[in-house]
Motif scaffolding. Structure first.
Motif: not given
Length: 75
Positions: A19-20, A27-31, A45-46, A58-61
């Motif tokens: 959401x930042x 755009x790539x971070x949102x994707x 997202x990093x 990478x996506x952290x959950x």
């Protein structure tokens, strides 16, 4: 974390929540965030790079969210 292409250590060069706003890679971070944002908005997202300049996200959950996602996906 090591690069999957060359095996060298990587470093984090950008950290965001989907959401930042703003930023070159927004755009790539949102994707990348779409991988799990259908389930929870509590993700990070990093953007990572290695010395050879390979780049990936990478996506952290939380483990609780991953467990719930797997449980909901079972038939």
């Amino acid at each position: 974390m090591t690069c999957t292409r060359c095996g060298k250590s990587s470093r984090v060069v950008d950290t965001r929540q989907p959401d930042d706003s703003g930023g070159v890679y927004n755009g790539r971070i949102r994707k990348a965030g779409e991988v799990a944002s259908w389930y929870t908005s509590d993700i990070v997202v990093r953007r990572r790079v290695c010395p050879e300049e390979h780049e990936w996200f990478t996506v952290e959950l939380t483990t609780e969210d991953v467990t719930s996602m797997v449980e909901e996906g079972k038939p």
